[in-house]
Each structure stands twice: as structure tokens, then as C-alpha cells.
Motif scaffolding. Structure first.
Motif, PDB file in Angstrom:
ATOM      1  N   GLY A 190       1.260  -1.553  -0.072  1.00 14.69           N
ATOM      2  CA  GLY A 190       0.572  -0.192   0.031  1.00 14.69           C
ATOM      3  C   GLY A 190       0.824   1.123  -0.094  1.00 14.69           C
ATOM      4  N   ASP A 191       1.943   1.025   0.997  1.00 18.43           N
ATOM      5  CA  ASP A 191       2.467   2.977   1.363  1.00 18.43           C
ATOM      6  C   ASP A 191       3.608   2.883  -0.620  1.00 18.43           C
ATOM      7  OD1 ASP A 191       3.966   1.845   4.534  1.00 18.43           O
ATOM      8  OD2 ASP A 191       2.606   3.000   3.808  1.00 18.43           O
ATOM      9  N   PHE A 192       3.882   1.562  -1.378  1.00 16.00           N
ATOM     10  CA  PHE A 192       4.318   1.706  -2.808  1.00 16.00           C
ATOM     11  C   PHE A 192       3.791   2.042  -3.268  1.00 16.00           C
ATOM     12  CE2 PHE A 192       6.863   1.337  -5.887  1.00 16.00           C
ATOM     13  CZ  PHE A 192       6.767   0.025  -6.656  1.00 16.00           C
ATOM     14  N   LYS A 193       2.598   2.009  -3.496  1.00 15.52           N
ATOM     15  CA  LYS A 193       1.472   2.310  -4.772  1.00 15.52           C
ATOM     16  C   LYS A 193       1.651   3.512  -4.488  1.00 15.52           C
ATOM     17  CE  LYS A 193      -2.179  -0.030  -5.580  1.00 15.52           C
ATOM     18  NZ  LYS A 193      -3.561  -1.106  -5.652  1.00 15.52           N
ATOM     19  N   GLU A 194       1.314   4.350  -2.770  1.00 15.58           N
ATOM     20  CA  GLU A 194       1.968   5.209  -2.549  1.00 15.58           C
ATOM     21  C   GLU A 194       2.470   6.626  -3.153  1.00 15.58           C
ATOM     22  OE1 GLU A 194      -1.142   5.413   1.350  1.00 15.58           O
ATOM     23  OE2 GLU A 194       0.677   6.879   1.265  1.00 15.58           O
ATOM     24  N   LEU A 195       3.749   5.226  -3.448  1.00 19.83           N
ATOM     25  CA  LEU A 195       4.887   6.357  -3.742  1.00 19.83           C
ATOM     26  C   LEU A 195       4.515   6.466  -5.264  1.00 19.83           C
ATOM     27  CD1 LEU A 195       7.915   7.337  -3.333  1.00 19.83           C
ATOM     28  CD2 LEU A 195       8.782   4.577  -3.020  1.00 19.83           C
ATOM     29  N   VAL A 196       4.064   5.405  -5.572  1.00 19.43           N
ATOM     30  CA  VAL A 196       3.893   5.590  -7.379  1.00 19.43           C
ATOM     31  C   VAL A 196       2.920   6.142  -7.949  1.00 19.43           C
ATOM     32  CG1 VAL A 196       2.514   4.307  -9.181  1.00 19.43           C
ATOM     33  CG2 VAL A 196       4.224   3.197  -8.154  1.00 19.43           C
ATOM     34  N   GLU A 197       2.095   6.526  -7.168  1.00 19.61           N
ATOM     35  CA  GLU A 197       0.892   7.960  -7.317  1.00 19.61           C
ATOM     36  C   GLU A 197       2.039   9.765  -6.906  1.00 19.61           C
ATOM     37  OE1 GLU A 197      -3.285   6.215  -5.418  1.00 19.61           O
ATOM     38  OE2 GLU A 197      -2.770   8.417  -5.153  1.00 19.61           O
ATOM     39  N   LEU A 198       2.715   9.209  -6.177  1.00 16.90           N
ATOM     40  CA  LEU A 198       3.606  10.399  -5.674  1.00 16.90           C
ATOM     41  C   LEU A 198       4.619  10.330  -6.413  1.00 16.90           C
ATOM     42  CD1 LEU A 198       3.962  11.242  -2.149  1.00 16.90           C
ATOM     43  CD2 LEU A 198       2.849  12.570  -2.829  1.00 16.90           C
ATOM     44  N   ARG A 199       5.289  10.121  -7.205  1.00 15.81           N
ATOM     45  CA  ARG A 199       6.259   9.539  -8.860  1.00 15.81           C
ATOM     46  C   ARG A 199       5.691   9.930 -10.088  1.00 15.81           C
ATOM     47  NH1 ARG A 199      10.592  12.184  -7.709  1.00 15.81           N
ATOM     48  NH2 ARG A 199      11.857   9.912  -8.991  1.00 15.81           N
ATOM     49  N   GLY A 200       4.257   9.663  -9.947  1.00  8.50           N
ATOM     50  CA  GLY A 200       3.077  10.042 -11.424  1.00  8.50           C
ATOM     51  C   GLY A 200       4.184   8.790 -12.175  1.00  8.50           C
ATOM     52  N   SER A 201       4.963   7.416 -11.250  1.00  5.00           N
ATOM     53  CA  SER A 201       5.199   5.998 -13.117  1.00  5.00           C
ATOM     54  C   SER A 201       5.765   5.076 -11.945  1.00  5.00           C
ATOM     55  CB  SER A 201       6.371   6.982 -13.971  1.00  5.00           C
ATOM     56  OG  SER A 201       6.904   5.991 -13.846  1.00  5.00           O
ATOM     57  N   PHE A 202       4.752   4.313 -12.160  1.00  4.34           N
ATOM     58  CA  PHE A 202       5.458   3.186 -11.554  1.00  4.34           C
ATOM     59  C   PHE A 202       6.852   2.537 -11.480  1.00  4.34           C
ATOM     60  CE2 PHE A 202       5.341  -1.018 -10.018  1.00  4.34           C
ATOM     61  CZ  PHE A 202       5.519  -1.728 -10.357  1.00  4.34           C
ATOM     62  N   ARG A 203       7.047   2.615 -12.581  1.00  2.00           N
ATOM     63  CA  ARG A 203       8.541   3.193 -13.336  1.00  2.00           C
ATOM     64  C   ARG A 203       9.786   3.224 -12.346  1.00  2.00           C
ATOM     65  NH1 ARG A 203      11.869   0.593 -17.257  1.00  2.00           N
ATOM     66  NH2 ARG A 203      10.191  -0.121 -18.565  1.00  2.00           N
ATOM     67  N   ARG A 204       9.239   4.752 -11.844  1.00  3.77           N
ATOM     68  CA  ARG A 204      10.455   5.573 -11.289  1.00  3.77           C
ATOM     69  C   ARG A 204      10.005   5.170  -9.889  1.00  3.77           C
ATOM     70  NH1 ARG A 204       8.918  12.122 -12.882  1.00  3.77           N
ATOM     71  NH2 ARG A 204      10.403  12.212 -11.424  1.00  3.77           N
ATOM     72  N   ALA A 205       8.646   4.791  -9.457  1.00  8.20           N
ATOM     73  CA  ALA A 205       8.938   4.519  -7.858  1.00  8.20           C
ATOM     74  C   ALA A 205       9.646   3.281  -7.739  1.00  8.20           C
ATOM     75  CB  ALA A 205       7.273   4.264  -7.446  1.00  8.20           C
ATOM     76  N   PHE A 206       9.450   2.191  -8.463  1.00  7.32           N
ATOM     77  CA  PHE A 206      10.229   0.858  -8.974  1.00  7.32           C
ATOM     78  C   PHE A 206      11.564   0.991  -8.982  1.00  7.32           C
ATOM     79  CE2 PHE A 206      10.623  -3.218  -8.810  1.00  7.32           C
ATOM     80  CZ  PHE A 206      11.801  -3.560  -9.842  1.00  7.32           C
ATOM     81  N   GLU A 207      12.050   2.148  -9.397  1.00  6.65           N
ATOM     82  CA  GLU A 207      13.726   2.624  -9.398  1.00  6.65           C
ATOM     83  C   GLU A 207      14.322   2.830  -8.420  1.00  6.65           C
ATOM     84  OE1 GLU A 207      13.745   2.372 -14.177  1.00  6.65           O
ATOM     85  OE2 GLU A 207      13.270   4.292 -12.907  1.00  6.65           O
TER      86      GLU A 207
END
Length: 209
Positions: A134-151
């Protein structure tokens, strides 16, 4: 002699085909209903009754095996049972062999999926508790991209996944964003642990395409 052998083989085959009388079919359906309802002790009694009268009845043997597994691993056994029904509906001649092989590898599959769900998806520092999905998905929203959050986190922490739905969503995201090799690694374990899961099959087809 060859002709006699062929006739004998045909006779055995016909006997096997006629083994499922109306009463047998009725009992199989009854056992299956008990299984689907989670009434495993009752299902086992019905399967035992069938095997007593028809020890070579493959459907009863598979049903008994899966019922025994279901007592400790309900979700996994239900998934295998459902997949078995799919194979039978498709008139797959290897249905029993396929399921028996999957039953044989179930312990290993459960261990793999347990590692996936409870362990680290990325990162090697076991002392770090990581972040929830859940926290990771929030990070994805903040970064605007799954790839950027994942990296951002893949080399510094780990994402802890505890639910089947989270795992399937994570794999979907890996596939959609081009992390093919990593996606396949998790799909292999998930496909064995959750046989018949439609979303997993869809992901496999997408990767093949």
C-alpha cells in the motif's frame, strides 16, 4: 495373439468407461459439492465409499487426494480442484496425470509462494522491514510513474506483499512496464501455487505475445 491382446485392451477400456454408473456419478457430484462447501470430512467419506467399490476410479482418487490436502491448505486445494474440473470439461486425457504432478510439486510451490509473499521482493537487507505494498502504491502516485517509484526503491529497500491480490497486481505492473524477466520469475511460482487463476494465464499470454 496380437488380436486377442487388442480385444482384451478394448474390453478393459470399455469397462473403465462404463464404471461410472448413475449412482457413481451421483456420489461424485455429492462429494464435489461437499468439497466446494469446505465440508472436507464428509467429502472424504463419500470418496472413500466410491474407492471401496471402485478402487480404480481416477476422479475419486484425485478427489480424495485433494480433500486430504484441503484440510491443511484450503485455498490451494480448492484452486487445484477447480483446475481439475476445467481439464475434465476440456476432455483432457491427461487431466489426472497433470493434477497428480501438481499435487506432487505443491509443497515446493507453497514454499516458493510463501517466500514471495512474506519475503523481500527486492533488496537484500533482511534487517530492514521494508514498506507495505500500500505504501509503495502511494509512492507510485507521488512519483507519477510505477517505473520511477520502482527504480527509486529497488536497490534500497523491499516491498512486503502479504495478499494474493497484491501479488497479482504487482506482477501486472511489472509486465505493463517492461520488467519482463522479473515478472516471469514471480509468474512461475504464482502459476503453480494458484493453478487456474485466470489473471495469471492472461499475463503469461501477454508476455508470450
Amino acid at each position: 495373439m496380437g488380436t486377442d491382446g487388442a480385444v482384451t485392451g478394448q474390453t478393459i477400456s470399455k469397462e473403465q468407461e462404463t464404471m461410472k454408473t448413475k449412482e457413481t456419478i451421483k456420489l461424485l457430484e455429492r462429494a464435489e459439492n461437499h468439497f466446494y462447501s469446505g465440508e472436507y470430512e464428509t467429502a472424504m467419506r463419500v470418496y472413500a465409499l466410491l474407492l471401496r467399490d471402485h478402487p480404480d476410479l481416477q476422479e475419486a482418487r484425485i478427489g480424495a487426494l485433494l480433500t486430504d490436502i484441503a484440510i491443511e491448505n484450503d485455498d490451494e486445494a480448492q484452486a487445484l480442484f477447480e483446475y481439475y474440473q476445467v481439464l475434465k470439461n476440456e476432455e483432457n486425457d491427461d487431466a489426472e496425470r497433470i493434477i497428480e504432478e501438481m499435487i506432487g510439486s505443491l509443497d515446493n510451490a507453497l514454499e516458493k509462494i510463501s517466500e514471495l509473499l512474506e519475503g523481500s521482493l527486492f533488496g537484500r537487507d533482511e534487517s530492514d522491514n521494508g514498506i507495505t505494498y500500500g505504501d509503495f502504491k502511494e509512492l507510485v502516485e507521488l512519483r507519477g510513474s510505477f517505473r520511477r517509484a520502482f527504480e527509486d526503491i529497488m536497490f534500497s529497500t523491499k516491498v512486503v506483499i502479504t495478499e494474493k491480490e497484491e501479488l497479482l497486481d504487482f506482477i501486472q505492473q511489472l509486465v505493463d512496464h517492461g520488467f519482463t524477466e522479473m515478472a516471469m520469475r514471480y509468474i512461475e511460482g504464482a502459476a503453480v501455487a494458484y493453478p487456474g487463476e485466470e489473471k495469471i494465464q492472461d499475463l503469461i499470454e501477454k508476455l508470450k505475445g
